[in-house]
Design a protein around this motif. Structure first.
Motif, short mmCIF file in Angstrom:
data_model
loop_
_atom_site.label_atom_id
_atom_site.label_comp_id
_atom_site.label_asym_id
_atom_site.label_seq_id
_atom_site.Cartn_x
_atom_site.Cartn_y
_atom_site.Cartn_z
N THR A 1 17.57 -24.04 -2.37
CA THR A 1 18.41 -24.59 -3.44
C THR A 1 18.04 -23.96 -4.78
O THR A 1 18.76 -24.11 -5.75
N GLY A 2 16.90 -23.32 -4.84
CA GLY A 2 16.51 -22.69 -6.10
C GLY A 2 16.02 -23.70 -7.14
O GLY A 2 16.19 -23.53 -8.33
N LEU A 3 15.41 -24.77 -6.64
CA LEU A 3 14.92 -25.79 -7.58
C LEU A 3 13.40 -25.89 -7.60
O LEU A 3 12.82 -26.45 -8.52
N GLY A 4 12.76 -25.33 -6.59
CA GLY A 4 11.31 -25.47 -6.46
C GLY A 4 10.56 -24.98 -7.68
O GLY A 4 9.71 -25.70 -8.23
N ILE A 64 -1.81 -16.47 -4.31
CA ILE A 64 -1.55 -15.05 -4.01
C ILE A 64 -1.16 -14.90 -2.54
O ILE A 64 -1.84 -15.44 -1.67
N ASP A 65 -0.03 -14.25 -2.30
CA ASP A 65 0.35 -14.02 -0.89
C ASP A 65 0.57 -12.54 -0.64
O ASP A 65 0.79 -11.76 -1.57
N ASN A 66 0.48 -12.16 0.64
CA ASN A 66 0.66 -10.75 0.98
C ASN A 66 2.04 -10.51 1.60
O ASN A 66 2.20 -9.66 2.46
N ALA A 68 15.82 -8.09 -8.21
CA ALA A 68 16.99 -8.58 -8.96
C ALA A 68 16.78 -10.01 -9.46
O ALA A 68 17.45 -10.44 -10.40
N LEU A 69 15.86 -10.73 -8.85
CA LEU A 69 15.67 -12.14 -9.22
C LEU A 69 14.54 -12.34 -10.21
O LEU A 69 14.40 -13.40 -10.80
N ARG A 70 13.68 -11.30 -10.36
CA ARG A 70 12.39 -11.49 -11.03
C ARG A 70 12.46 -12.21 -12.37
O ARG A 70 11.65 -13.06 -12.65
N ARG A 117 14.63 -14.28 -13.33
CA ARG A 117 15.36 -15.55 -13.34
C ARG A 117 14.85 -16.60 -12.37
O ARG A 117 15.46 -17.65 -12.24
N ILE A 118 13.72 -16.33 -11.69
CA ILE A 118 13.32 -17.26 -10.64
C ILE A 118 13.01 -18.67 -11.14
O ILE A 118 13.04 -19.60 -10.38
N PHE A 119 12.71 -18.80 -12.43
CA PHE A 119 12.39 -20.15 -12.93
C PHE A 119 13.64 -20.91 -13.36
O PHE A 119 13.57 -22.05 -13.78
N1 LIG Z 1 5.86 -15.97 -3.15
C1 LIG Z 1 7.09 -15.48 -3.18
N2 LIG Z 1 7.40 -14.30 -2.59
C2 LIG Z 1 8.65 -13.82 -2.62
N3 LIG Z 1 9.70 -14.42 -3.22
C3 LIG Z 1 9.48 -15.59 -3.81
C4 LIG Z 1 8.18 -16.18 -3.85
N4 LIG Z 1 8.27 -17.33 -4.54
C5 LIG Z 1 9.56 -17.44 -4.92
N5 LIG Z 1 10.30 -16.42 -4.50
C6 LIG Z 1 11.74 -16.19 -4.72
O1 LIG Z 1 12.15 -17.05 -5.77
C7 LIG Z 1 13.26 -17.83 -5.35
C8 LIG Z 1 13.29 -19.14 -6.09
O2 LIG Z 1 12.27 -20.02 -5.62
P1 LIG Z 1 12.47 -21.59 -5.73
O3 LIG Z 1 11.29 -22.25 -5.15
O4 LIG Z 1 12.83 -21.91 -7.13
O5 LIG Z 1 13.75 -21.87 -4.86
P2 LIG Z 1 13.91 -21.83 -3.28
O6 LIG Z 1 12.59 -21.71 -2.62
O7 LIG Z 1 14.91 -20.78 -2.96
O8 LIG Z 1 14.55 -23.24 -2.97
P3 LIG Z 1 13.84 -24.68 -3.01
O9 LIG Z 1 12.43 -24.47 -3.44
O10 LIG Z 1 14.60 -25.45 -4.01
O11 LIG Z 1 13.95 -25.19 -1.64
C9 LIG Z 1 13.09 -17.93 -3.86
O12 LIG Z 1 14.32 -18.19 -3.23
C10 LIG Z 1 12.55 -16.55 -3.51
O13 LIG Z 1 13.61 -15.62 -3.40
#
Ligand SMILES: Nc1ncnc2c1ncn2[C@@H]1O[C@H](COP(=O)(O)OP(=O)(O)OP(=O)(O)O)[C@@H](O)[C@H]1O
Ligand SMILES: [Mg+2]
Length: 339
Positions: free
Chosen positions: A303-306, A277-279, A286-288, A290-292
């Protein structure tokens, strides 16, 4: 699932705890009550009762709505079937909202899987010629008579290396062999906490809120460290603004166990919940959804791979990751079934 066993006259003989909970009434007041009174359309159940008692049909299914004395009506899917003794019926109810959420989750997981496969195949295709391009650029670099041109070969080499590392990350989860063992989840948390604090020595707090009674479970420790690290790193990155402004930037690592949780289609007796949990400002609206998905990023240089990788690794433990986010409170929760 909510269950009631009704006597031939439609009064409740038995109800399960989930039904009592949904209705907000005690078992005592439910037993003996006419069950159709708890439906917004009582006739529906009366018809079903008559049909089953008259042996006109075996099982009857329909959509109904549960009237709850202390809260809004609850849309449900209802199934009525014969009970153990003559004239009795069993009523089973599935809240539609839960059904819809499950369907949506399954659809999203399926789509994410398709995208992942697509990206992985593409990564393979890109990877193969990269070696050739790099070799040719190096040869060219050595043969160039005018050092001024080396700038161009330098660009090729630099970009090839960048692509190479991207492709390596895309293919990474399918590389290393799994090592299953007994995992202590708090050891995993501590490792990740230390790594992230080393990266952000100033301005970041990582609070531990552990349930020390959580038992060890079978899993791949390194995979879980990687999955959690990716999530905690995101949280730390989302807090960069607060850290820079000298405001309180805080991540909470919370472990709990939950009972009787459905993951996918399966119900598990015990499930580990690991919340991050972060504050920070929250996941951009817009990303909600699709973030996975792979290559979806809202961050400069991301890069959007994490999260894609974290999702794959948690899935390998038969779990899932949930996200609940609003400005000031973002909660990523890893759920993993325990034996
Ligand atoms: N705790 C969070 N708070 C706000 N936004 C978040 C949080 N976690 C993820 N996101 C959003 O989700 C996106 C995708 O996360 P993800 O880890 O897949 O990729 P990334 O961090 O952009 O790149 P990478 O992890 O590959 O270096 C992030 O770019 C960010 O916009
Ligand atoms: Mg990330």
């Amino acid at each position: 699932m909510l269950v009631a066993l009704l006597r031939p006259d439609g009064t409740v003989e038995f109800s399960n705890a989930a039904l009592e909970h949904q209705l907000g009434v005690s078992r005592r007041s439910l037993e003996g009550a006419t069950f159709s009174h708890f439906l917004t359309e009582p006739a529906l159940l009366q018809t079903a009762l008559a049909a089953i008692q008259g042996r006109e049909c075996e099982t009857l299914r329909c959509d109904a709505s549960l009237r709850r004395p202390f809260s809004a009506a609850l849309p449900v899917h209802m199934q009525v079937s014969p009970g153990p003794r003559a004239g009795e019926v069993v009523v089973e109810l599935w809240p539609l909202e839960q059904q819809a959420r499950q369907d949506r989750e399954e659809r999203l997981t399926e789509q994410a899987q398709l995208t992942k496969d697509l990206v992985r195949n593409l990564a393979h295709e890109v990877k193969n010629p990269l070696g050739g391009i790099r070799g040719a650029a190096q040869l060219l670099d050595m043969e160039l008579p005018d050092p001024q041109w080396k700038e161009y070969t330098g660009v090729i080499l630099h970009e090839v290396d960048r692509l190479q590392s991207l492709v390596d990350r895309l293919l990474a989860p399918h590389r290393h062999p799994r090592q299953l063992g007994d995992v202590n989840i708090h050891e995993v948390c501590e490792r990740v906490r230390a790594l992230v604090l080393a990266e952000h020595p100033q301005g970041l707090r990582i609070v531990r809120d552990y349930d020390a009674s959580i038992p060890e479970f079978r899993g791949d420790r390194e995979e879980l460290i990687q999955a959690l690290l990716n999530i905690v790193q995101n949280a730390a990155q989302a807090l960069a603004g607060r850290m820079a402004a000298g405001e309180d930037a805080c991540i909470v690592l919370r472990t709990r166990v939950a009972r009787q949780v459905t993951l996918g289609r399966q119900r598990h007796r015990l499930v580990l919940q690991l919340h991050v949990i972060d504050n920070g400002p929250g996941v951009p609206e817009a990303l909600r959804e699709r973030i996975f998905y792979p290559l979806v990023s809202g961050r400069d240089g991301g890069t959007g791979l994490g999260l894609t990788l974290a999702h794959t690794l948690v899935q390998r433990h038969h779990g899932r990751i949930e996200c609940d986010s609003r400005p000031g409170h973002t909660d990523f929760c890893i759920l993993i079934p325990m034996p």
